[in-house]
Design a protein around this motif. Structure first.
Motif, PDB file in Angstrom:
ATOM      1  N   ASP A  57     -12.457  13.003   2.711  1.00 29.61           N
ATOM      2  CA  ASP A  57     -13.206  14.051   2.013  1.00 29.61           C
ATOM      3  C   ASP A  57     -13.045  13.927   0.496  1.00 29.61           C
ATOM      4  O   ASP A  57     -14.020  14.008  -0.255  1.00 29.61           O
ATOM      5  CB  ASP A  57     -12.724  15.434   2.456  1.00 29.61           C
ATOM      6  CG  ASP A  57     -13.283  15.839   3.818  1.00 29.61           C
ATOM      7  OD1 ASP A  57     -14.186  15.148   4.317  1.00 29.61           O
ATOM      8  OD2 ASP A  57     -12.826  16.847   4.378  1.00 29.61           O
ATOM      9  N   ARG A  61     -15.528  15.584  -1.885  1.00 30.09           N
ATOM     10  CA  ARG A  61     -15.445  16.896  -1.236  1.00 30.09           C
ATOM     11  C   ARG A  61     -14.000  17.384  -1.347  1.00 30.09           C
ATOM     12  O   ARG A  61     -13.160  16.981  -0.560  1.00 30.09           O
ATOM     13  CB  ARG A  61     -15.866  16.803   0.229  1.00 30.09           C
ATOM     14  CG  ARG A  61     -17.307  16.388   0.433  1.00 30.09           C
ATOM     15  CD  ARG A  61     -17.578  16.055   1.890  1.00 30.09           C
ATOM     16  NE  ARG A  61     -17.348  17.208   2.753  1.00 30.09           N
ATOM     17  CZ  ARG A  61     -18.291  18.094   3.101  1.00 30.09           C
ATOM     18  NH1 ARG A  61     -19.523  17.953   2.626  1.00 30.09           N
ATOM     19  NH2 ARG A  61     -18.007  19.096   3.897  1.00 30.09           N
ATOM     20  N   SER A 117     -10.628  18.651  -0.932  1.00 25.91           N
ATOM     21  CA  SER A 117      -9.932  19.125   0.266  1.00 25.91           C
ATOM     22  C   SER A 117      -8.432  18.998   0.044  1.00 25.91           C
ATOM     23  O   SER A 117      -7.959  17.973  -0.439  1.00 25.91           O
ATOM     24  CB  SER A 117     -10.368  18.305   1.485  1.00 25.91           C
ATOM     25  OG  SER A 117      -9.786  18.797   2.668  1.00 25.91           O
TER      26      SER A 117
END
Length: 813
Positions: free
Chosen positions: A582, A587, A589
């Protein structure tokens, strides 16, 4: 009449289109003939299948066996018809059909088809194909597909279970020729038969009766390949395997536009758990990434926790450990063809050059050196077994169990020597799981543990001792306080020498723990953490901005203590792999850490743990308290309701849950799962009691045993209840008074020695033969009844009462 519509009259008066070639006519005729010959066989097979499936009534086993043989022979007849007609058609054909097609795509389709067939036979089929290239060949794609299929099918038929087939595609752009190598580890072909295998109808005498076939597959293959201006050669050694090589010309080489463009390169070192998870997540998030996994062994993406079961035979083959829930085998072909992830297995990662962003690799078979560029590097190098420096520990007959290769070696040893006495050195999680699995082989299994009890890093001593009792009852001997001195080779077997004793073993398995594999990280000067693993931040980045570390090579953070720890667990590894992916894809995370949640099974007893033990909680500075309760995992009247033992640990001041352990035939793992969530969210006893866990008699009680334990511990901390632990009870049982408040019927069947019986219904009569200041221990089956007696007797002036934690069920376990 238009020119294209002109027809000629044949000798029998029929009109025939002039444009139809002899080859086309032959093909049509052979298709009709093939259909007419196969149709009655299909009907026979269908009728036989109707009988074997029971639609005509019950069939006895002998008749069913004969019917199945008939179906199989009918299938062979169909294959023979197909081969005969194909061979005849090829003999008549004057000129091959010419069309352009992608040979790599054709071959990949065949590999995908035969990967599952090989897997069913427990054969490992792998392929190294240039999937990013299009190799364009001019010819007849159908006939060439059949030719290559015949060779692959031949390899599958003549390779026994546990063998392997490797398909390698290479090409030379300079002379525009490509080579397909199909190599198997099958029965092989004797030298005197080698040239005959291309003769029509020739079949090896040695395997004629056991392997079905017509003897036309290879002649068809050679004729088709020759028709494409290619060659088919073979090398073979009997009992070692066979290699077929197909050389074909191609007319052009194409590379997809997305591969010409610069793509972000992610290299992952390690292909067992965390690495493949990261790769799979990366591909789901970004189809354009250039992803490569480097794995030192042949196998990848398998369940390491299943290795003990594979050794014992409960798991029949490695493919089961590599399978998903939908029976997909996560092998090299799966990752390359389905995930479009490049796999370099049997390849060592030697060095990392952080400045140049390259990884130096070495092929284990050829020894060739190569360099891989990366934009992002993921270290998933796993762990290595801790092997104590004891004389004789590295000799034959002494094994570690960490990889699938280790398991294969142990399994082979067991099958060859049929060991009667197996010793497992180390009573950790792997050691206990291995001991449990080996009981089924019929061997006498002994665990030698250096500490005072097994599983000391996972369980409190009182729970660990109960697990030892379970193992003992199952026939596994446990010797604690065993300080190893030496392992000596005997004429037959081995001798284990400790400071106090000697033991004779046929086989020794080391379970002395693992340590992070940080060799590459250290060479690259990456920061190593306090617990010995690669130090990572909350995004799983190392001290290098472009390098991540996941799985057993990396440190984790304890959610409770916030300290760096090392937990080599598959559940943690897979989460790390996903979170790193991720972050690589932008993203954001965060990996918050872990509780060290673990679970395992000892035949019919489930065991699980999470968070801190009571002993660890005290060591790290908590003013901790605990309680142990027993109860049923579901309503007492429900079928298969089973007892379980649950211990929870909390901080006395905040009443926040710190840890939990449990065992029993009941569903312990679900209860520990609830408590793991509670620890992650820093829930208190009261918070957990107020959770809406739902209720149905098939699954739990209106107040779940987890919540019951929270209530009991809450009462204990608030001095509404005084309890005595089993360990304390064992030290005092000869000095105190013991009352069993169970019904007479239960007490007469089983009770703690030295206890008197005053059933709960008689407690209010106060016919108790002890002074109100005397120390009295109350218990019942689960001590639920004892709590009720306690509450009443306290009001009547009894001031030195205690309830035995866990009751009779825990005591007798």
């Amino acid at each position: 009449m238009e020119e294209n519509d002109r027809t000629d009259e044949s000798s029998d008066g029929a009109l025939k289109p002039q444009s139809e070639s002899p080859d086309s006519t032959d093909q049509d005729a052979f298709r009709i003939l093939s259909h007419q010959l196969k149709s009655p066989i299909d009907t026979i097979q269908s009728l036989l299948k109707t009988i074997s499936d029971g639609f005509t009534g019950e069939i006895n086993p002998q008749a069913l066996h004969l019917i199945e043989r008939a179906v199989s022979r009918a299938e062979e007849a169909k294959e023979m018809i197909s081969d005969l007609l194909d061979y005849e058609l090829l003999s008549r054909r004057k000129e091959a059909v010419k069309e352009e097609f992608d040979l790599v795509l054709l071959l990949n389709t065949l590999v995908m088809r035969y990967a599952s067939i090989a897997s069913e036979k427990e054969i490992y089929l792998s392929a190294d194909l240039p999937l990013k290239h299009r190799i364009i060949v001019l010819g007849d794609s159908r006939s060439l597909e059949q030719a290559i299929r015949n060779i692959i099918e031949n390899a599958v038929q003549y390779t026994p279970a546990q063998g392997s087939i490797n398909i390698l595609f290479s090409f030379s752009e300079a002379d525009k020729r490509c080579q397909i190598q199909i190599k198997d580890t099958g029965y092989g072909i004797s030298e005197d038969e080698l040239e005959s295998i291309f003769d029509p109808f020739y079949r090896s005498i040695k395997h004629k009766s056991s392997v079905p076939g017509t003897g036309l597959g290879l002649p068809i293959a050679r004729r088709v390949i020759a028709g494409h201006n290619g060659s088919l050669t073979v090398e073979s050694k009997e009992n070692e395997g066979t290699t077929f090589r197909i050389v074909l010309p191609f007319i052009s080489l194409k590379i997809s536009k997305q591969d010409i463009a610069e793509r972000k390169k992610v290299v992952i070192i390690g292909g067992v758990t965390a690495g493949p998870k990261a790769a799979a997540r990366l591909r789901r998030l970004d189809e354009e990434l250039d992803i490569t996994i480097i794995e030192k062994s042949q196998f990848l993406s398998y369940s390491g926790c299943g290795l003990p079961s594979y050794i014992s035979g409960k798991v029949s083959s490695p493919k089961a450990l590599m399978s998903t829930a939908d029976n997909t085998i996560r092998d090299v072909h799966f990752f390359e063809s389905i995930k479009n992830i490049k796999i370099l297995n049997n390849t060592l990662a030697l060095d990392i050059d952080r400045k140049k962003k390259t990884v130096k690799t070495q092929d284990s078979s050829s020894g060739s050196i190569a360099y891989l560029n990366y934009d992002v590097l993921v270290l998933a190098t796993g762990a290595v077994p801790l092997v104590p420096e004891i004389p004789g520990i590295r000799q034959a007959g002494v094994y570690s169990l960490y990889s699938l290769e280790d398991a294969e070696a142990i399994k082979k040893e067991i099958s060859e020597i049929n060991p009667q006495d197996v010793y497992i050195i180390g009573g950790g999680l792997i050691g206990v799981s291995t001991a449990e699995s080996l009981i089924d082989t019929g061997a006498r299994v002994t665990i030698l543990e250096k500490q005072d009890c097994i599983l000391q890093n996972l369980m409190d001593t009182d729970i660990a001792l109960k697990i030892q009792n379970v193992l003992n009852r199952k026939g596994i001997k446990i010797i604690t306080g065993a300080n190893m001195v030496e392992i000596r080779k005997r004429r037959k077997g081995l001798t284990i020498i400790t400071k106090t004793d000697e033991f004779t073993a046929d086989l020794i398995i080391l379970s002395t723990g693992v340590k992070p594999n940080i060799v590459l990280a250290e060479r690259a000067s990456l920061e190593i953490g306090e617990a010995g693993g690669i130090k990572v931040n909350e995004y799983l980045k190392t001290s290098d901005e472009n390098i991540y570390a996941v799985g057993d090579c990396a440190e984790s953070v304890n959610i409770v203590t916030k300290k760096h720890e090392y937990w080599p667990l598959g559940s943690i590894s897979t989460k790390m792999g996903r979170i790193a992916a991720d972050n690589i894809c932008g993203r954001k995370s965060i990996f918050k850490g872990s509780n060290g949640t673990a679970m395992f099974k000892i035949i019919d007893t489930n065991v699980a743990r999470t968070g801190l033990t009571l002993e660890t909680a005290h060591k790290v500075g908590f003013d901790a308290e605990s309680v142990t309760v027993t109860g049923l995992d579901k309503a007492h009247y429900y079928v298969n309701a089973q007892y379980l033992i649950l211990k929870i640990i909390v901080d006395k001041k905040t009443k926040v849950i710190l840890g939990a352990q449990g065992l029993g035939r009941g569903d312990v793992t679900a209860k520990i799962g609830i408590l793991s969530c509670a620890i992650t969210q820093s829930l208190s006893l009261d918070d957990v009691f107020k959770l809406d866990l739902g209720y149905a008699p098939a699954f739990n009680n209106p107040i779940d045993i987890v919540q019951t334990a929270c209530l009991v511990l809450h009462n204990k901390i608030d001095n509404l209840l005084r309890t005595i632990t089993l360990r304390e009870f064992e030290l005092e049982k000869d000095k105190v008074n013991i009352i069993d408040v169970s019904p007479h019927s239960e007490h007469s069947l089983s009770s703690i020695p030295g206890s008197i019986n005053i059933p709960l219904e008689n407690i209010r009569l106060e016919d108790i033969p002890y002074d109100k200041k005397a120390k009295v221990i109350l218990y019942s089956k689960t001590s639920s009844g004892a709590y009720k007696a306690y509450k009443y007797l306290v009001t009547r002036g009894y001031s030195n009462l205690y309830v035995l934690e866990g009751g009779y069920v825990y005591w007798q376990s």
